[in-house]
Design a protein around this motif. Structure first.
Motif, mmCIF file in Angstrom:
data_model
loop_
_atom_site.group_PDB
_atom_site.id
_atom_site.type_symbol
_atom_site.label_atom_id
_atom_site.label_comp_id
_atom_site.label_asym_id
_atom_site.label_seq_id
_atom_site.Cartn_x
_atom_site.Cartn_y
_atom_site.Cartn_z
ATOM 1 N N TRP A 142 0.841 -1.192 0.000
ATOM 2 C CA TRP A 142 0.000 0.000 0.000
ATOM 3 C C TRP A 142 0.875 1.240 0.000
ATOM 4 O O TRP A 142 1.757 1.347 0.828
ATOM 5 C CB TRP A 142 -0.913 0.011 1.223
ATOM 6 C CG TRP A 142 -2.000 1.038 1.113
ATOM 7 C CD1 TRP A 142 -1.983 2.317 1.602
ATOM 8 C CD2 TRP A 142 -3.248 0.882 0.452
ATOM 9 N NE1 TRP A 142 -3.141 2.964 1.287
ATOM 10 C CE2 TRP A 142 -3.943 2.097 0.577
ATOM 11 C CE3 TRP A 142 -3.844 -0.165 -0.243
ATOM 12 C CZ2 TRP A 142 -5.206 2.299 0.048
ATOM 13 C CZ3 TRP A 142 -5.099 0.025 -0.767
ATOM 14 C CH2 TRP A 142 -5.781 1.246 -0.620
ATOM 15 N N PRO A 143 0.640 2.168 -0.902
ATOM 16 C CA PRO A 143 -0.297 2.130 -2.021
ATOM 17 C C PRO A 143 -0.005 0.973 -2.978
ATOM 18 O O PRO A 143 1.120 0.483 -3.001
ATOM 19 C CB PRO A 143 -0.073 3.485 -2.708
ATOM 20 C CG PRO A 143 0.532 4.363 -1.680
ATOM 21 C CD PRO A 143 1.370 3.451 -0.842
ATOM 22 N N PRO A 144 -0.984 0.542 -3.744
ATOM 23 C CA PRO A 144 -0.795 -0.603 -4.648
ATOM 24 C C PRO A 144 0.371 -0.398 -5.615
ATOM 25 O O PRO A 144 0.739 0.730 -5.942
ATOM 26 C CB PRO A 144 -2.130 -0.674 -5.402
ATOM 27 C CG PRO A 144 -3.110 -0.041 -4.478
ATOM 28 C CD PRO A 144 -2.365 1.058 -3.793
ATOM 29 N N ALA A 145 0.933 -1.490 -6.053
ATOM 30 C CA ALA A 145 2.069 -1.439 -6.969
ATOM 31 C C ALA A 145 1.695 -0.666 -8.236
ATOM 32 O O ALA A 145 0.622 -0.865 -8.805
ATOM 33 C CB ALA A 145 2.510 -2.855 -7.327
ATOM 34 N N GLY A 146 2.583 0.224 -8.652
ATOM 35 C CA GLY A 146 2.367 0.990 -9.875
ATOM 36 C C GLY A 146 1.578 2.272 -9.689
ATOM 37 O O GLY A 146 1.398 3.023 -10.650
ATOM 38 N N ILE A 147 1.094 2.545 -8.475
ATOM 39 C CA ILE A 147 0.312 3.748 -8.215
ATOM 40 C C ILE A 147 1.230 4.889 -7.774
ATOM 41 O O ILE A 147 2.017 4.742 -6.841
ATOM 42 C CB ILE A 147 -0.756 3.502 -7.130
ATOM 43 C CG1 ILE A 147 -1.820 2.540 -7.641
ATOM 44 C CG2 ILE A 147 -1.409 4.821 -6.698
ATOM 45 C CD1 ILE A 147 -2.697 3.089 -8.737
ATOM 46 N N GLU A 148 1.144 6.016 -8.448
ATOM 47 C CA GLU A 148 1.816 7.234 -8.021
ATOM 48 C C GLU A 148 0.806 8.080 -7.251
ATOM 49 O O GLU A 148 -0.327 8.265 -7.707
ATOM 50 C CB GLU A 148 2.351 8.015 -9.217
ATOM 51 C CG GLU A 148 3.482 7.330 -9.957
ATOM 52 C CD GLU A 148 4.033 8.200 -11.074
ATOM 53 O OE1 GLU A 148 3.346 9.177 -11.462
ATOM 54 O OE2 GLU A 148 5.143 7.911 -11.557
ATOM 55 N N VAL A 149 1.205 8.574 -6.091
ATOM 56 C CA VAL A 149 0.271 9.303 -5.233
ATOM 57 C C VAL A 149 0.524 10.804 -5.341
ATOM 58 O O VAL A 149 1.553 11.248 -5.852
ATOM 59 C CB VAL A 149 0.399 8.848 -3.772
ATOM 60 C CG1 VAL A 149 0.119 7.364 -3.647
ATOM 61 C CG2 VAL A 149 1.779 9.180 -3.208
ATOM 62 N N LEU A 150 -0.435 11.565 -4.840
ATOM 63 C CA LEU A 150 -0.319 13.015 -4.848
ATOM 64 C C LEU A 150 0.622 13.491 -3.747
ATOM 65 O O LEU A 150 0.688 12.886 -2.670
ATOM 66 C CB LEU A 150 -1.701 13.644 -4.649
ATOM 67 C CG LEU A 150 -2.711 13.399 -5.770
ATOM 68 C CD1 LEU A 150 -4.117 13.755 -5.306
ATOM 69 C CD2 LEU A 150 -2.348 14.202 -7.006
ATOM 70 N N ASP A 151 1.317 14.556 -4.020
ATOM 71 C CA ASP A 151 2.210 15.149 -3.022
ATOM 72 C C ASP A 151 1.353 15.807 -1.941
ATOM 73 O O ASP A 151 0.641 16.781 -2.216
ATOM 74 C CB ASP A 151 3.108 16.191 -3.688
ATOM 75 C CG ASP A 151 4.127 16.788 -2.720
ATOM 76 O OD1 ASP A 151 4.093 16.428 -1.523
ATOM 77 O OD2 ASP A 151 4.943 17.610 -3.168
ATOM 78 N N PRO A 152 1.397 15.292 -0.714
ATOM 79 C CA PRO A 152 0.525 15.855 0.331
ATOM 80 C C PRO A 152 0.866 17.296 0.695
ATOM 81 O O PRO A 152 0.016 18.013 1.244
ATOM 82 C CB PRO A 152 0.749 14.909 1.516
ATOM 83 C CG PRO A 152 2.092 14.319 1.279
ATOM 84 C CD PRO A 152 2.224 14.189 -0.207
ATOM 85 N N PHE A 153 2.075 17.723 0.407
ATOM 86 C CA PHE A 153 2.499 19.064 0.798
ATOM 87 C C PHE A 153 2.470 20.044 -0.374
ATOM 88 O O PHE A 153 3.190 21.042 -0.381
ATOM 89 C CB PHE A 153 3.895 18.997 1.427
ATOM 90 C CG PHE A 153 3.939 18.109 2.635
ATOM 91 C CD1 PHE A 153 3.297 18.475 3.799
ATOM 92 C CD2 PHE A 153 4.576 16.882 2.582
ATOM 93 C CE1 PHE A 153 3.298 17.651 4.906
ATOM 94 C CE2 PHE A 153 4.587 16.047 3.691
ATOM 95 C CZ PHE A 153 3.942 16.438 4.855
ATOM 96 N N HIS A 154 1.608 19.725 -1.343
ATOM 97 C CA HIS A 154 1.379 20.649 -2.454
ATOM 98 C C HIS A 154 -0.068 21.128 -2.367
ATOM 99 O O HIS A 154 -0.420 21.874 -1.468
ATOM 100 C CB HIS A 154 1.691 19.955 -3.786
ATOM 101 C CG HIS A 154 1.614 20.868 -4.965
ATOM 102 N ND1 HIS A 154 1.227 20.442 -6.217
ATOM 103 C CD2 HIS A 154 1.845 22.203 -5.096
ATOM 104 C CE1 HIS A 154 1.241 21.451 -7.053
ATOM 105 N NE2 HIS A 154 1.599 22.538 -6.412
#
Length: 296
Positions: A142-154
């Protein structure tokens, strides 16, 4: 003597017969049937109800039900405001209105508990989530393989600052009302509404540039359900406060009688607190060690 017998000797208010509960039920029923029929039409391309072909109606059934509900909300609350202006909202009635708002917010808390539960269940036990879905959605991580997440500090951090500022402006408006400062009340509400609209624009921009979709994985599903429903609550709260702003500009509310504004302020603070949990859990905690997407 006749006047003494005619005037109630208690703090309770017996409302006049009202059509709005029945009309609201009809509107909700039509809207529910319309939503189911609309989704069925999107799925199969046809719409059959009770043996009749309603394909031409499509989403209109849902729209009609929604309009009935929206008009009922307007008319019912207008009657409630009228009762308050006529002096029917005694101390006991006002207390019970506050109890009702508290119970409503408590039900909203449990609504969000369900989304947090789904998110943490999938995040803490990604292997079990894959088994339940009968597909290796998570890749065991987690997050699942291949997932790009959002920058929390943007953008998420920007929205956190926006909501915290809106919490201070609505509190300013409340204190201004208690001190009968009409100018401070209007300015505080106007700034809160503006910040609420700004929050929604930032979230829409974030959704448009998100590196994952709702159907990509269980991460996307839980992310959009939790943050999306919060965004919907921000929209409702903004409309709630906008109505209060219009009432304040028209001379409504007094330091002693302002439950409508108080309920809106409670709701807005609830939205603020939920966002802090969303930001800490879904944006910050879930992004630890993950690949951060670059937004353009």
């Amino acid at each position: 003597m006749a006047d003494a017998h005619a005037k109630p000797q208690h703090d309770y208010h017996i409302i006049d017969p009202s059509p709005w509960p029945f009309i609201a039920s009809v509107g909700a029923f039509v809207m529910a049937i319309g939503a189911v029929a609309w989704m069925q039409a999107l799925k199969s391309g046809s719409l059959n109800l009770f043996g009749l072909d309603f394909s031409a109606a499509n989403y209109w059934i849902f729209a009609i039900g929604l309009l009935i509900v929206l008009y009922t909300m307007y008319a019912w609350w207008a009657d409630t405001i009228k009762e308050g202006n006529e002096g029917h909202h005694t101390r006991v009635v006002s207390l019970h209105l506050r109890y009702g708002m508290i119970m409503f917010i408590a039900s909203e808390v449990m609504f969000f508990v369900a989304w947090f539960w789904a998110f943490f269940d999938a995040a803490l036990f990604p292997g079990e989530a894959a088994q339940v879905l009968r597909s290796d959605y998570t890749g065991g991580q987690w997050p699942p393989a291949g997932i790009e997440v959002l920058d929390p500090f943007h953008l998420p951090l920007y929205n956190t600052i926006i909501l915290l500022l809106s919490g201070t402006t609505v509190t300013w408006a409340h204190h201004a009302l208690l001190h009968d400062d009409r100018k401070g009340l209007v300015w505080g509400l106007a700034l809160t509404v503006a910040l609420g609209i700004f929050f929604s624009f930032v979230q829409v921009y974030e959704y448009m540039h998100a590196p994952f979709a709702f159907s990509d994985s269980i991460y996307g599903a839980t992310f959009f359900m939790a943050t999306g429903f919060h965004g919907f609550h921000v929209l409702i709260g903004t409309i709630f406060l906008l109505v209060c702003l219009l009432r304040a500009m028209a001379g409504g509310f007094t330091p002693k009688q302002h439950f409508g504004f108080e309920a809106a302020a409670w709701y807005w603070h609830f939205v603020d607190v939920v966002w802090l949990f969303l930001f800490a859990a879904i944006y910050v905690w879930a992004s630890a060690g993950a690949t951060i997407a670059v937004m353009h």
